[in-house]
Design an enzyme around this catalytic site. Sequence first.
Site, PDB file in Angstrom:
ATOM      1  N   ASP A 247       0.819  -1.238   0.028  1.00 29.08           N
ATOM      2  CA  ASP A 247      -0.013  -0.055  -0.061  1.00 29.08           C
ATOM      3  C   ASP A 247       0.779   1.282   0.060  1.00 29.08           C
ATOM      4  OD1 ASP A 247       0.873  -0.881   2.628  1.00 29.08           O
ATOM      5  OD2 ASP A 247      -0.538   0.804   3.293  1.00 29.08           O
ATOM      6  N   GLU A 248       0.118   2.448  -0.380  1.00 34.77           N
ATOM      7  CA  GLU A 248       0.895   3.617  -0.247  1.00 34.77           C
ATOM      8  C   GLU A 248       2.369   3.923  -0.744  1.00 34.77           C
ATOM      9  OE1 GLU A 248      -2.173   5.413   2.971  1.00 34.77           O
ATOM     10  OE2 GLU A 248      -0.330   4.250   3.728  1.00 34.77           O
TER      11      GLU A 248
HETATM   12  C1  TNX Z   1      -3.881   3.854   5.556  1.00 39.28           C
HETATM   13  S1  TNX Z   1      -4.851   1.035   4.894  1.00 39.28           S
HETATM   14  C2  TNX Z   1      -2.858   2.939   5.868  1.00 39.28           C
HETATM   15  C3  TNX Z   1      -2.099   2.832   6.872  1.00 39.28           C
HETATM   16  C4  TNX Z   1      -2.496   3.809   7.942  1.00 39.28           C
HETATM   17  C5  TNX Z   1      -3.943   3.964   8.026  1.00 39.28           C
HETATM   18  C6  TNX Z   1      -4.600   4.994   9.001  1.00 39.28           C
HETATM   19  C7  TNX Z   1      -3.580   1.083   4.393  1.00 39.28           C
HETATM   20  C8  TNX Z   1      -3.541   0.007   3.530  1.00 39.28           C
HETATM   21  N1  TNX Z   1      -2.589   2.186   4.832  1.00 39.28           N
HETATM   22  O1  TNX Z   1      -0.728   3.006   6.617  1.00 39.28           O
HETATM   23  O2  TNX Z   1      -2.080   3.360   8.965  1.00 39.28           O
HETATM   24  O3  TNX Z   1      -4.425   4.327   6.716  1.00 39.28           O
HETATM   25  O4  TNX Z   1      -5.827   5.050   9.018  1.00 39.28           O
END
Ligand code: TNX
Length: 517
Positions: free
Chosen positions: A330-331
């Site tokens: 993710d991200e």
């Molecule tokens: C998004 S959800 C993230 C996390 C954070 C979260 C906080 C996701 C796959 N990645 O790294 O902790 O938001 O709500």
Amino acid sequence: MYHHYLLTRTRNVFLVFSLLTIFSCNAQNSIQLTEKDIIPVPKSVISSEDGFSFSENSAVLYNDESLEFSVEFFKNEVRNNTGLAISSEINSDTASEGIHFQLIDAIKGEAYRLTIKKERILLEAGTSEGIFRGVQTLLQLIPKKKQDTSILNSWSLPALIINDFPEYAYRGSMLDVSRHFFTVEQVKKYIDYLAAYKFNYFHIHLTDDQGWRIEIKSWPKLTEIGARTEVDGGEGGFYTQEDYREIVKYARERFITVVPEIDMPGHTNAALTSYPELNCDGKAPELYTGTKVGFSSFCIEKEVTYTFVEDVIRELAAITPGPYIHIGGDESLSTEEEDYISFIARVQDIVYENGKTPIGWDEIQHAPLKSETLVQFWGKEKNAIEAVKKGAKLIMSPSTKAYMDMKYDSLTKLGLNWAGYIDVETGYNWNPDEILTGVTRKDILGVEAPLWTETIEDMAAIEYMVFPRLMGYAEIGWSAKKDRNWEAYKKRLKKHLEILDVRGVNFYNSEEVLDEK
Ligand code: TNX
């Protein structure tokens, strides 16, 4: 003299009477759910007259050694809830009076049948897992004493026949132990909560920018350096492989499969700090204690990155009996798209080579996915829809519905709100197969509710965010869509909150639920 005797006698009778009132099951010192209050709501409940009278003579008889854990679990909970110590023995004579746990061939998987009659209780399933799920239902019907000092000597359970089985094969919850570290004991408590509501997967987010939490023997600095901190600079911590095995065993006994996550190629600052060679410039960044996301990435073109990933996955796979390893994905905002795709493709292969099936957050659909690879929907609908088009199955964790780190409303002190507020109704009132265009029941393996812990530091905070939303996710995963209804659910939920209260578990006292008569 005579007069005095009479007085004492009267006093004794009075004393015995008051003791009886204290020690017997009555409305004032205990709380008992009925068959109408069960969460998750069973597939079928048929009630009748004349329940089972439970007393200290009510032994558990079971027909297979594999049921021993469930039997002991049940006895323990009965003792904790009522003060009553009951006995048990292997015995397959179901005609005799008592409480029978029976493995039978006619029922499959996690399904169970619970029959409560005047003379006996019969809990039947095809597997020890099914019996364990059924035990959770039976336990909800057992009264809970309000004071530690009292004992409930006898009470009656409602006569009924319950036939029950889960809607979705995957019913999970995730705990982020990276942003804040939680001890083995705290993790076990979390697993207890999952077990009580029939969850069967526990996803543990082991690594992130703020801390690496699992010992990897071939890369010891991950925990010597990368585990030393957490959000806001607390002391962090990590699990030795022995600790991790203990968590896995504890979950497994409760028929919960642990899904460990190593988040990559982003969310890797802790690893990058521990081993400078994993950075493209060979320089280690500082340890990170903030809450930003998207600034770190493994060096995609260096071979050492894959040596590292292979070692980590190999060691983790060796101590993980469950079928899945979560690779995050993710991200990864600091990784070029092309690099991301080649990295995920390669890591996916590494997981399969180690005999496990990969799961990744929805962004991994950008990479070519093998047919068994699972995609966890959290953010971008388009990603999840594309994943399904490519033949992947989904785990549903929509952040606007299932993120237990979101605040309940604007007054909630803990938590975040980037995905909106999630009050108890919002968390409950949705169907996994109705949120994504073109995605239907057959594309969905199940549901998972994550708890990210940027703002969560202790057990009381965990409990506050999790309860009562967790029961809702349990019901979405287990119960039939047609049996789920917010108005009816909140009545049941209110009783469960009273039980949490009796047990000293923290929870959000939602007005939505409290107003319920
Ligand atoms: C998004 S959800 C993230 C996390 C954070 C979260 C906080 C996701 C796959 N990645 O790294 O902790 O938001 O709500």
